[in-house]
Scaffold this active site. Structure first.
Site, PDB file in Angstrom:
ATOM      1  N   ARG A   1       0.860  -1.173   0.000  1.00 19.31           N
ATOM      2  CA  ARG A   1       0.000   0.000   0.000  1.00 19.31           C
ATOM      3  C   ARG A   1       0.901   1.229   0.000  1.00 19.31           C
ATOM      4  O   ARG A   1       1.988   1.220   0.582  1.00 19.31           O
ATOM      5  CB  ARG A   1      -0.908   0.030   1.227  1.00 19.31           C
ATOM      6  CG  ARG A   1      -1.969  -1.077   1.247  1.00 19.31           C
ATOM      7  CD  ARG A   1      -3.075  -0.728   2.219  1.00 19.31           C
ATOM      8  NE  ARG A   1      -4.036  -1.796   2.398  1.00 19.31           N
ATOM      9  CZ  ARG A   1      -5.025  -2.073   1.568  1.00 19.31           C
ATOM     10  NH1 ARG A   1      -5.172  -1.377   0.447  1.00 19.31           N
ATOM     11  NH2 ARG A   1      -5.873  -3.059   1.832  1.00 19.31           N
TER      12      ARG A   1
ATOM     13  N   LYS B   1      11.339   3.336   7.238  1.00 20.99           N
ATOM     14  CA  LYS B   1      12.038   3.959   8.368  1.00 20.99           C
ATOM     15  C   LYS B   1      13.301   4.618   7.841  1.00 20.99           C
ATOM     16  O   LYS B   1      13.873   4.178   6.841  1.00 20.99           O
ATOM     17  CB  LYS B   1      12.417   2.914   9.429  1.00 20.99           C
ATOM     18  CG  LYS B   1      12.506   3.502  10.822  1.00 20.99           C
ATOM     19  CD  LYS B   1      11.125   3.812  11.380  1.00 20.99           C
ATOM     20  CE  LYS B   1      11.188   4.277  12.824  1.00 20.99           C
ATOM     21  NZ  LYS B   1       9.839   4.419  13.395  1.00 20.99           N
TER      22      LYS B   1
END
Length: 499
Positions: free
Chosen positions: A93, A133
């Site tokens: 996604r 991240k």
């Protein structure tokens, strides 16, 4: 470079953060790294997921990795080469989502582990993002504000040039060592590269309100942890296992870490009647069985940088990691990874451990604690409040309207009509305070809190049901739910070029 080295040597031990020794002290040498721990938890859940092995292999791997270096002028003609990283774990996604941390301990393996965890975290709470991240290998305390701004803007420029940031591509957020200030610098730099992007504010979350932030974001991770632990305490099976009453007001709480997350989770527990009896930070910990005043302690710590001298009745624990071993009902490690390992897991006296930080319990310690009857509530569920409210902020930036602006007065008008009808039937006129409480329309913060609470309640219940159905612990159940949700997206799309 010499000047930078001199500055580092002069820094007191108090200002060190996220040091390697701090993440090793509780673990034996053979225990896995943070990344290996995440992979171990994933593998354990994957075995019972009934998901296609090809999909599982694809989901386990990190999609994209970026490592950059760039020079920064420190003054007096001195330069320092800065390292930065960004990992995108899964793009099932879009955009991918995950914080940027500033720490001397940042490396590629750490951002891989955290990006993986972000993917599973988003899936657990049904936030439609992939995981990412990032990090910059610096100690932010060793640089001036001007130097930090140059580092942040240059790192953002690198992300822009490599397509590792974008409203629909990759949306960073604050993490260890960063906050709203850095997010403001990031969004401003992004705008310089994308001057015609009307949605540019959505390229990053955790911004100040003046820059498109959302009310409730600052306390969201701590509040999400509180909501989650409260929910698990209400489950009869948890009450039976721990002997707790299920009421927050009856619980004693110890928190490791007194930054943003630790402070707010302490505050919400105290506000709801719990007794916060211990708090740990880098240089020492403080303990008072009669309870600490969280607001006073936070104010003192912010001013002094230590707990020493706060109270004549509270005990100062010099070895701060020992606060984890104090007797309490609920223990919340909200500082670093690998804080509970085989070295100290047998000394843990808490009945419930709520993982506020990412990866604070190693796999072997988790297994040992579960065997002893300790309920371990996993990080990928508990601290997902931050990304949940980041999602709300992103939606606000795309819609270009403050939550509640369109319907607040309409809600109040409808409630006022109902209120008048109740007064007529009751034969009594309510006080002005009662009137305001009933008629008040929802503000942005009210809606954010409501959305966060509902999200965490639903995710906790899903985790509970899977744990019961599969006869597994809550961590395995949370990973299992995440794997199955992500696999459904991959396999439902046909997985182009996979076959």
């Amino acid at each position: 470079m010499v000047a930078a080295a001199t500055r580092r040597a002069a820094m007191p031990a108090l200002l060190r953060s996220m040091t390697t020794s701090a993440t090793q002290v509780a673990c034996e040498s053979h225990e896995p790294t943070f990344l290996q721990s995440v992979e171990s938890y994933y593998d354990q859940a994957a075995k019972i997921s009934n998901v296609n092995p090809g999909t599982l292999s694809h989901l386990r791997a990190v999609d994209s990795l970026l490592r950059v270096t760039f020079p920064i002028e420190l003054g007096d003609g001195k330069y320092e080469v800065i390292e930065g990283y960004r990992a995108q774990h899964s793009r099932h996604r879009l955009p991918v989502k995950g914080g940027i941390r500033y720490s001397e301990e940042v490396d590629l393996q750490e951002v891989e582990a955290l990006a993986s965890l972000m993917t599973y975290k988003c899936a657990v709470v049904d936030v439609p993002f992939g995981g990412a991240k990032g990090g910059v290998k610096i100690d932010p305390r060793k640089y001036t504000v001007e130097q930090l701004e140059r580092i942040t803007r240059r790192f953002t420029m690198e992300l822009c040039q490599k397509n590792f940031i974008g409203v629909g591509t990759d949306v960073p957020a604050p993490d260890v060592g960063t906050g709203p200030r850095e997010m403001s610098w990031i969004v401003d730099t992004y705008r310089q590269f994308n001057p015609n992007d009307v949605n540019a504010a959505g390229c990053v979350t955790g911004k100040p309100l003046s820059q498109g932030g959302v009310r409730g974001r600052t306390e969201s991770t701590g509040l999400g942890i509180y909501y989650s632990i409260r929910e698990f305490l209400s489950y009869p099976e948890v009450q039976k296992k721990t002997g707790l009453t299920g009421q927050v007001k009856d619980a004693s709480v110890v928190v490791q870490g007194f930054g943003n997350v630790g402070y707010y989770v302490s505050k919400f527990f105290e506000n709801n009647g719990a007794k916060v009896i211990g708090v740990g930070e880098r240089d020492c910990a403080i303990y008072d069985p009669n309870g600490l005043n969280v607001e006073d302690l936070h104010k003192y710590y912010t001013e002094k940088g230590t707990f020493r001298g706060f109270s004549s009745t509270a005990q100062i624990i010099e070895d701060s990691v020992k606060i984890l071993e104090t007797e309490c009902d609920i223990l919340i490690p909200a500082a670093l990874e690998r804080q509970i390992g085989l070295v100290n897991c047998d000394k843990i006296k808490a009945k419930v451990i709520g993982e506020g930080a990412n990866g604070p319990v190693t796999p072997a310690a988790h297994e040992a604690l579960e065997k002893r009857g300790v309920v371990v509530l996993p990080d990928l569920l508990l601290n997902a409040g931050g990304v949940t409210v980041s999602y709300f902020e992103w939606l606000k930036n795309l819609s270009h309207v403050r939550f509640g602006r369109m319907n607040k007065k309409w809600d109040e008008a409808m409630r006022l009509k109902l209120f008048t009808l109740v007064e007529e039937n009751a034969g009594r006129t309510l006080t002005e305070a009662e009137r305001k409480a009933i008629v008040h329309g929802a503000e942005e913060a009210d809606l954010v809190y409501s959305g966060l609470e509902d999200t965490m309640i639903q995710a906790c219940e899903e985790t509970r049901q899977t744990a019961s159905l599969k006869n597994v612990d809550f961590r395995t159940a949370a990973y299992l739910n995440a794997i199955q949700k992500i696999a459904a997206v991959y396999e439902g799309s046909g997985m182009l070029f996979m076959h």
